[in-house]
Enzyme design. Structure first.
Site, short mmCIF file in Angstrom:
data_model
loop_
_atom_site.label_atom_id
_atom_site.label_comp_id
_atom_site.label_asym_id
_atom_site.label_seq_id
_atom_site.Cartn_x
_atom_site.Cartn_y
_atom_site.Cartn_z
N ASP A 1 0.82 -1.20 0.00
CA ASP A 1 0.00 0.00 0.00
C ASP A 1 0.85 1.25 0.00
O ASP A 1 1.81 1.36 0.75
CB ASP A 1 -0.93 0.01 1.22
CG ASP A 1 -2.12 0.90 0.97
OD1 ASP A 1 -3.16 0.40 0.55
OD2 ASP A 1 -1.98 2.12 1.17
N GLU A 2 0.44 2.19 -0.86
CA GLU A 2 1.20 3.44 -0.98
C GLU A 2 0.73 4.48 0.02
O GLU A 2 1.39 5.49 0.23
CB GLU A 2 1.05 4.04 -2.40
CG GLU A 2 1.30 3.07 -3.54
CD GLU A 2 0.12 2.14 -3.79
OE1 GLU A 2 -1.00 2.64 -3.98
OE2 GLU A 2 0.31 0.92 -3.75
N ALA A 3 -0.46 4.23 0.64
CA ALA A 3 -1.09 5.26 1.47
C ALA A 3 -0.21 5.75 2.62
O ALA A 3 -0.29 6.90 3.03
CB ALA A 3 -2.42 4.74 2.03
#
Length: 456
Positions: free
Chosen positions: A148-150
């Protein structure tokens, strides 16, 4: 070692969510990893990290203590292995979301694998995990944040010297313009993973081109040396893993120089938190040795194969079969040899006795066993072989247990033996118990046990 190697960084993945090795065993294998050509480690702690505060309940029974983590990092430095920690952030979160205290943060109430990204508390939880891991891993150049890039911006804001790595699954299907506009290429370095022996070189090169056009500065590859060919695989199919690395080598040499920052040789230990154990680390070392040396020398010619055999102290590296059953002299080679014996021969030897021995199938079938009936002379034909088989395997299993205790914690040993040894041993013991009961003198029957229903 030559500087023109296609992969500057060669990281060995330690998946600690199953069969986590004791620190004493890691102290033996790190120098071997280095000698074989590795210069880094990707450590996936999962529940083996000594989380503190509200996260303390995430710790496994035998989780490493803070001083053991420090010792692991010290040992890695001694062997010139740069450590990259891995923290799962939104997917593969079973080890967090299985706990009642965090169950309300599941994206789907029934499934503990994915964290709900829309909950503020979810982000706070992930940030806490990352901060605790980086507190013990100060100064690391990279942190793998799973899929996940969040949370990448949090890593960059709070830990400016550390670049987040992500598995590239989520990125593959995003249209190029959308990916470029998202700002993600400025935040993370993607890891392109493919564990297949038939990896498509051209489509990988095409995908790498797409990522570069989107603005990703650096890319990584991920191969596999074990843990990728079956959830309950006990022995790595070495030929498969060698082909996988040959294909990745092709990708690297067919791409502009330095397109790929490095390669992560994954060694999965479970497919997920709830699945069974796949190949144990000591059993995967010959495969790892072959794969690392292949990358270092640019192929797996006969001379490279001989070098690997020399490193491992084995007389023959039989790639087509699992491995030769000779013990070898590498750390855990006794585990490798005994697991090979058991995996290749235990079940088949017991099945042969139960299903193909003519005395068992002809005179002591399941019908006979349920009724405790046997012709006394048949006991002499069955019992000695069953006893000898039981004694041989009990002896080997005992040796394996002793060997495993040097590398692993008790829960790992119990799980591996229960999955891989117990079923066959119980079948053997059951046969012998039934034989014993059938042989015991019975009170004279009122009518023949073999009553055919016909009058004399």
């Amino acid at each position: 070692m030559s500087c023109s190697m296609p992969f500057k960084m060669r990281l060995v993945h330690l998946d600690l969510k199953g069969a986590p090795p004791k620190v004493s065993y890691l102290s033996e294998v790190f120098p071997l990893f280095h000698a074989l050509g590795a210069n880094g480690l990707l450590i996936e702690y999962e529940d083996m990290f000594p989380y503190e505060g509200r996260l303390k309940l995430l710790r496994a029974k035998h989780a490493y203590s803070p001083s053991e983590v420090t010792e692991i990092l010290h040992l890695a430095r001694l062997s010139k292995l740069e450590v990259v920690p891995l923290v799962q952030t939104f997917g593969h979160m079973e080890f967090v979301l299985k706990h009642t205290a965090f169950a309300h943060l599941r994206e789907v109430a029934l499934f503990p694998n994915t964290l709900n990204p829309h909950e503020a508390e979810s982000l706070a939880l992930v940030k806490d995990m990352i901060d605790q891991i980086l507190e013990l891993h100060r100064g690391v150049r990279w942190l793998h944040i799973g899929c996940d890039e969040a949370v990448a911006s949090h890593v960059l804001a709070q830990h400016p010297g550390t670049t987040p790595l992500v598995w590239d699954d989520m990125l593959r299907d995003i249209p190029q313009e959308q990916l470029k506009a998202s700002g993600v290429p400025q935040l993370v370095e993607p890891v392109l993973w493919d564990y297949g022996a038939d990896l498509d070189v051209h489509s990988k090169i095409f995908l790498m081109g797409k990522y570069q056009e989107c603005g990703f500065q650096r890319l990584w590859a991920a191969s596999a040396f074990k843990g990728a060919t079956g959830a309950n695989q006990a022995l790595p199919p070495v030929e498969h893993h060698i082909k996988n690395h040959e294909q990745w080598l092709q990708v690297a040499v067919s791409s502009p120089v330095d397109t790929l920052q490095g390669i992560i040789l994954t060694g999965w230990q479970r497919y997920d938190h709830f699945s069974v154990l796949c190949e144990l680390l000591p059993v995967g070392i010959p495969s790892l040795a072959a794969c690392l040396q292949l990358l270092v020398h640019g192929g797996f010619a006969e001379d490279v194969k001989l070098r690997v055999e020399h490193f491992l102290g084995v007389s023959s590296l039989e790639i087509m079969d699992t491995m030769s059953e000779g013990a070898g002299s590498f750390p855990g080679s006794d585990i490798h040899a005994l697991v090979t014996q058991i995996s290749l021969h235990l079940r088949s030897s017991v099945d042969t006795l139960l299903e193909r021995n003519r005395y068992v199938t002809g005179w002591f079938s399941s019908y006979h066993r349920r009724r405790k009936l046997i012709h006394p002379v048949m006991i002499q034909h069955i019992q000695p072989e069953a006893l000898s088989l039981l004694s041989r395997w009990s002896n080997l299993v005992q040796q394996l247990e002793v060997a495993l205790q040097l590398a692993f914690y008790p829960d790992t040993i119990e799980e591996w033996l229960e999955e891989n040894v117990l079923p066959s041993m119980q079948q053997l013991q059951g046969l012998l118990q039934d034989l014993g009961e059938a042989a015991a003198p019975l009170p004279p029957p009122t009518s023949s046990g073999w009553d055919t229903g016909q009058n004399p």
